[in-house]
Write an enzyme that holds these catalytic residues in place. Structure first.
Site, PDB file in Angstrom:
ATOM      1  N   GLY A  90       0.938 -31.970  15.443  1.00 53.20           N
ATOM      2  CA  GLY A  90       2.563 -32.053  15.988  1.00 53.20           C
ATOM      3  C   GLY A  90       3.035 -33.265  16.623  1.00 53.20           C
ATOM      4  O   GLY A  90       4.042 -33.800  16.444  1.00 53.20           O
ATOM      5  N   GLU A 118       5.405 -25.611  14.018  1.00 56.61           N
ATOM      6  CA  GLU A 118       4.399 -24.333  14.365  1.00 56.61           C
ATOM      7  C   GLU A 118       3.432 -24.805  14.792  1.00 56.61           C
ATOM      8  O   GLU A 118       2.364 -25.055  13.636  1.00 56.61           O
ATOM      9  CB  GLU A 118       4.520 -23.271  13.247  1.00 56.61           C
ATOM     10  CG  GLU A 118       5.872 -22.849  12.742  1.00 56.61           C
ATOM     11  CD  GLU A 118       6.599 -21.849  13.705  1.00 56.61           C
ATOM     12  OE1 GLU A 118       5.900 -21.305  14.602  1.00 56.61           O
ATOM     13  OE2 GLU A 118       7.595 -21.246  13.413  1.00 56.61           O
ATOM     14  N   ALA A 160      -2.071 -31.349  18.243  1.00 57.37           N
ATOM     15  CA  ALA A 160      -2.284 -32.873  18.362  1.00 57.37           C
ATOM     16  C   ALA A 160      -1.593 -33.397  17.161  1.00 57.37           C
ATOM     17  O   ALA A 160      -0.888 -34.586  17.348  1.00 57.37           O
ATOM     18  CB  ALA A 160      -3.864 -32.989  18.265  1.00 57.37           C
ATOM     19  N   GLY A 203       0.522 -26.814  11.940  1.00 60.02           N
ATOM     20  CA  GLY A 203      -0.737 -27.089  12.220  1.00 60.02           C
ATOM     21  C   GLY A 203      -1.176 -27.075  13.837  1.00 60.02           C
ATOM     22  O   GLY A 203      -0.453 -26.558  14.511  1.00 60.02           O
ATOM     23  N   SER A 204      -1.891 -28.175  14.014  1.00 55.79           N
ATOM     24  CA  SER A 204      -2.366 -28.310  15.267  1.00 55.79           C
ATOM     25  C   SER A 204      -1.527 -29.034  16.277  1.00 55.79           C
ATOM     26  O   SER A 204      -0.664 -29.900  15.808  1.00 55.79           O
ATOM     27  CB  SER A 204      -3.855 -29.112  15.335  1.00 55.79           C
ATOM     28  OG  SER A 204      -3.545 -30.663  15.106  1.00 55.79           O
ATOM     29  N   CYS A 231      -2.807 -18.260  13.493  1.00 55.45           N
ATOM     30  CA  CYS A 231      -2.163 -18.934  14.629  1.00 55.45           C
ATOM     31  C   CYS A 231      -1.611 -18.151  15.746  1.00 55.45           C
ATOM     32  O   CYS A 231      -1.941 -17.937  16.827  1.00 55.45           O
ATOM     33  CB  CYS A 231      -0.810 -19.872  14.090  1.00 55.45           C
ATOM     34  SG  CYS A 231       0.053 -18.690  13.072  1.00 55.45           S
TER      35      CYS A 231
HETATM   36  P1  NAD Z   1      -4.151 -29.912  11.480  1.00 61.95           P
HETATM   37  O1  NAD Z   1      -3.122 -30.435  12.407  1.00 61.95           O
HETATM   38  O2  NAD Z   1      -5.405 -30.790  11.579  1.00 61.95           O
HETATM   39  O3  NAD Z   1      -3.690 -30.468  10.085  1.00 61.95           O
HETATM   40  C1  NAD Z   1      -2.577 -29.630   9.387  1.00 61.95           C
HETATM   41  C2  NAD Z   1      -2.032 -30.542   8.751  1.00 61.95           C
HETATM   42  O4  NAD Z   1      -1.535 -31.754   8.880  1.00 61.95           O
HETATM   43  C3  NAD Z   1      -2.974 -31.059   7.254  1.00 61.95           C
HETATM   44  O5  NAD Z   1      -2.104 -30.733   5.773  1.00 61.95           O
HETATM   45  C4  NAD Z   1      -3.249 -32.484   7.643  1.00 61.95           C
HETATM   46  O6  NAD Z   1      -3.521 -33.151   6.688  1.00 61.95           O
HETATM   47  C5  NAD Z   1      -1.721 -32.883   8.011  1.00 61.95           C
HETATM   48  N1  NAD Z   1      -2.034 -33.963   9.050  1.00 61.95           N
HETATM   49  C6  NAD Z   1      -2.964 -34.525   9.734  1.00 61.95           C
HETATM   50  N2  NAD Z   1      -2.693 -35.608  10.309  1.00 61.95           N
HETATM   51  C7  NAD Z   1      -1.455 -35.996  10.118  1.00 61.95           C
HETATM   52  C8  NAD Z   1      -0.474 -36.847  10.652  1.00 61.95           C
HETATM   53  N3  NAD Z   1      -0.837 -37.703  11.298  1.00 61.95           N
HETATM   54  N4  NAD Z   1       0.884 -36.731  10.189  1.00 61.95           N
HETATM   55  C9  NAD Z   1       1.205 -35.731   9.274  1.00 61.95           C
HETATM   56  N5  NAD Z   1       0.270 -34.939   8.814  1.00 61.95           N
HETATM   57  C10 NAD Z   1      -1.017 -34.839   9.224  1.00 61.95           C
HETATM   58  O7  NAD Z   1      -4.191 -28.335  11.609  1.00 61.95           O
HETATM   59  P2  NAD Z   1      -5.214 -27.398  10.665  1.00 61.95           P
HETATM   60  O8  NAD Z   1      -6.627 -27.593  11.405  1.00 61.95           O
HETATM   61  O9  NAD Z   1      -5.213 -27.523   9.296  1.00 61.95           O
HETATM   62  O10 NAD Z   1      -4.866 -25.923  11.423  1.00 61.95           O
HETATM   63  C11 NAD Z   1      -5.216 -25.155  12.299  1.00 61.95           C
HETATM   64  C12 NAD Z   1      -4.269 -25.191  13.592  1.00 61.95           C
HETATM   65  O11 NAD Z   1      -2.880 -24.768  12.843  1.00 61.95           O
HETATM   66  C13 NAD Z   1      -4.350 -24.389  14.876  1.00 61.95           C
HETATM   67  O12 NAD Z   1      -4.088 -25.007  15.821  1.00 61.95           O
HETATM   68  C14 NAD Z   1      -3.718 -23.329  14.382  1.00 61.95           C
HETATM   69  O13 NAD Z   1      -3.249 -22.576  15.564  1.00 61.95           O
HETATM   70  C15 NAD Z   1      -2.254 -23.897  13.829  1.00 61.95           C
HETATM   71  N6  NAD Z   1      -1.462 -22.862  13.034  1.00 61.95           N
HETATM   72  C16 NAD Z   1      -0.098 -22.701  13.498  1.00 61.95           C
HETATM   73  C17 NAD Z   1       0.637 -21.592  13.098  1.00 61.95           C
HETATM   74  C18 NAD Z   1       1.782 -21.652  13.517  1.00 61.95           C
HETATM   75  O14 NAD Z   1       2.451 -20.907  12.778  1.00 61.95           O
HETATM   76  N7  NAD Z   1       2.420 -21.692  14.760  1.00 61.95           N
HETATM   77  C19 NAD Z   1       0.183 -21.351  11.829  1.00 61.95           C
HETATM   78  C20 NAD Z   1      -1.138 -21.673  11.345  1.00 61.95           C
HETATM   79  C21 NAD Z   1      -1.989 -22.454  11.937  1.00 61.95           C
END
Ligand code: NAD
Length: 474
Positions: free
Chosen positions: A232, A249, A230, A227-228, A283
């Site tokens: 992470g 990731e 932030a 995910g993002s 990503c």
């Molecule tokens: P996000 O970080 O907003 O959400 C990802 C997940 O985290 C969701 O399931 C969300 O509910 C959960 N989440 C939110 N707050 C949390 C917390 N405090 N603790 C634990 N979990 C929490 O990301 P997104 O908008 O769904 O995805 C887009 C981002 O992901 C982009 O920045 C993209 O580059 C990245 N991404 C990276 C990869 C990679 O392999 N590196 C792959 C796909 C997407």
């Protein structure tokens, strides 16, 4: 051809996982914005219960041994194959990606492929020292319960990347899908559970609070997070409490460098899909393209031709290979970054305004020429169908700019392969592709550096990342 009516199989599979009528949270079809289904709204208490069940199921799953686990995982992959078209259609509606092109059917194929690869990859104990006096071996064992938290862009494939190696090593897994794409992930888990023992793999559909609890729960031994950046960072903080191991990731802002001497027409198709796979919501997509002055105009023109020829629209139409943005938040980011680029003197070659004729969240392929470093569309991850193209004359400057940002997921160099490899070694990213961008293989480790995270997925390295090490000495 377009067939948007849900099939009997789609309705039946959705009904297995969605909340009863009148309950849950409505999930829109990304293309039409009509209600697709109702996501169960599970609470932190529900999650605690799921983790307790996964913990109770783990010792028996581990005790089955590698061979039996592998067999059951391959059966789960067979079940995915048998339901691939139904899952692809649900995914296409929920995520927006078309059935065709490198999209929904492709994603289901990858799910099966990566699951089979994890099921059959072997991680042997290593003999560390055997000199007559000391005999020491390194063994890899299950960690316990893995928490898998995923994004909305490749929701099924990324979930499988987290689930497959974890199960293989004898862990049980609790999955928290993105709140934007819960139904397709729950449907996939339900199909896999036709083959797996109870409570080895559990999906919990909840919001960020549930994600935060999963990451910080004392009985979670490992968090696989995609995910993002932030989010992470928050997960790193919570791991101070439970000392969960982490694979992170995170966001990317991959640069591609096209060297002088490249043939613009020959590389245009691969550049295009490197940037616009999944309508740019990937990503490790190409998000900043640095092109040498000598071929700059020809590269921009070649990309523009492909952009104009590539059909975008409702993903269920067999003709389309580009879809909408998945959600309004991401649509607004793309819109803002393009407007900002225009206001700062960039040249919009194709696209440049929402494609409202196609639907609320459609944005056309937007090539942003004469973009410069420091513009928001270059420095921020756009995660959508807008690509800034930057002109350079000195390759050292292009490398310095590629490395200037905090992101370090992927990158690519295009041109003579030997020269491209020399340039590749200077790029600060987890992967650098030569004359392509974004291709992944289940046996080739994938992971980021810098603020794109840490830990490797796939292959033997991926199995090690979901294992506890134990030295047996003597
Ligand atoms: P996000 O970080 O907003 O959400 C990802 C997940 O985290 C969701 O399931 C969300 O509910 C959960 N989440 C939110 N707050 C949390 C917390 N405090 N603790 C634990 N979990 C929490 O990301 P997104 O908008 O769904 O995805 C887009 C981002 O992901 C982009 O920045 C993209 O580059 C990245 N991404 C990276 C990869 C990679 O392999 N590196 C792959 C796909 C997407």
């Amino acid at each position: 051809m377009s067939d948007s009516a849900p099939t009997v199989e789609e309705i039946a599979l959705l009904d297995r996982v969605q909340a009863p009528e009148g309950q849950g949270r409505e999930i829109p079809d990304a293309a039409t914005r009509e209600v697709l289904g109702r996501a169960p709204v599970q609470t932190v208490a529900d999650l605690d219960g799921a983790i307790a069940r996964a913990k109770a199921a783990q010792p028996a799953w581990e005790a089955l041994g590698h061979e039996k686990r592998s067999e059951l995982m391959l059966k789960a992959a067979d079940a995915l194959d048998a339901n691939a078209e139904t899952l692809a259609r649900i995914l296409s509606r929920e995520q927006g990606k078309p059935l065709n092109g490198p999209n929904a059917r492709f994603e289901l194929g990858a799910c099966s492929g990566w699951l089979r690869s994890a099921a059959t990859t072997v991680l042997e104990p290593e003999v560390l020292v055997d000199d007559g006096e000391t005999h020491a071996e390194l063994h890899y064992r299950a960690l316990g319960v893995v928490g898998a938290i995923g994004p909305w862009n490749w929701p099924l494939m990324i979930a499988i990347w987290q689930i497959g190696p974890s199960l293989r090593m004898g862990n049980t897994v609790v999955v928290k899908p993105s709140e934007y794409t819960p139904l397709s992930v729950l449907a996939m888990i339900s199909v896999m559970n036709e083959a797996l023992p109870a409570d080895v793999l559990i999906g919990v559909s909840g919001d960020r609070e549930v994600g935060a609890r999963l990451a910080s729960h004392p009985d979670i031994d490992k968090v696989m997070f995609t995910g993002s950046t932030a989010t992470g960072r928050k997960i790193i903080e919570s791991s101070a409490g439970n000392i969960a191991r982490l694979t992170l990731e995170l966001g990317g802002n991959d640069a591609g460098i096209v060297l002088p001497g490249s043939d613009p027409q020959a590389i245009a198709q691969d550049l295009f899909w490197g940037a616009f796979i999944n309508t740019g919501q990937t990503c490790a997509a190409l998000k900043r393209l640095y092109v040498h002055d000598s071929i700059y105009d020809a590269v921009v023109d070649s990309l523009a031709v492909i952009a104009q020829q590539t059909p975008m629209g409702n993903g269920l139409s067999e003709d389309n290979v580009l879809g909408p943005l998945q959600n309004k938040q991401q649509f607004d980011i793309v819109n803002r970054l393009v407007e900002d680029a225009r206001a700062n003197g960039a040249r919009i070659v194709t696209g440049g305004a929402p494609a409202t004729d196609l639907g609320e969240l459609f944005y056309p392929i937007t090539l942003v020429a004469d973009a410069t470093d420091g513009m928001a569309i270059v420095d921020e991850e756009q995660f959508g169908p807008a690509l800034p193209i930057i002109r350079y004359s000195d390759v050292d400057d292009a490398v310095a700019n590629a490395n200037r940002l905090e992101a370090g997921l992927g990158g690519s160099v295009w041109g003579d392969p030997d020269e491209a490899r020399r340039v590749a070694s200077r790029i600060q990213s987890g992967t650098v592709w030569i004359n392509s961008h974004g291709g992944l293989h289940p046996q080739v480790p994938f992971g980021g550096v810098k603020s794109s995270g840490y830990g490797l997925e796939f292959g033997v390295a991926g199995l090690k990342s979901v294992a506890a090490t134990q030295v047996i000495s003597g």
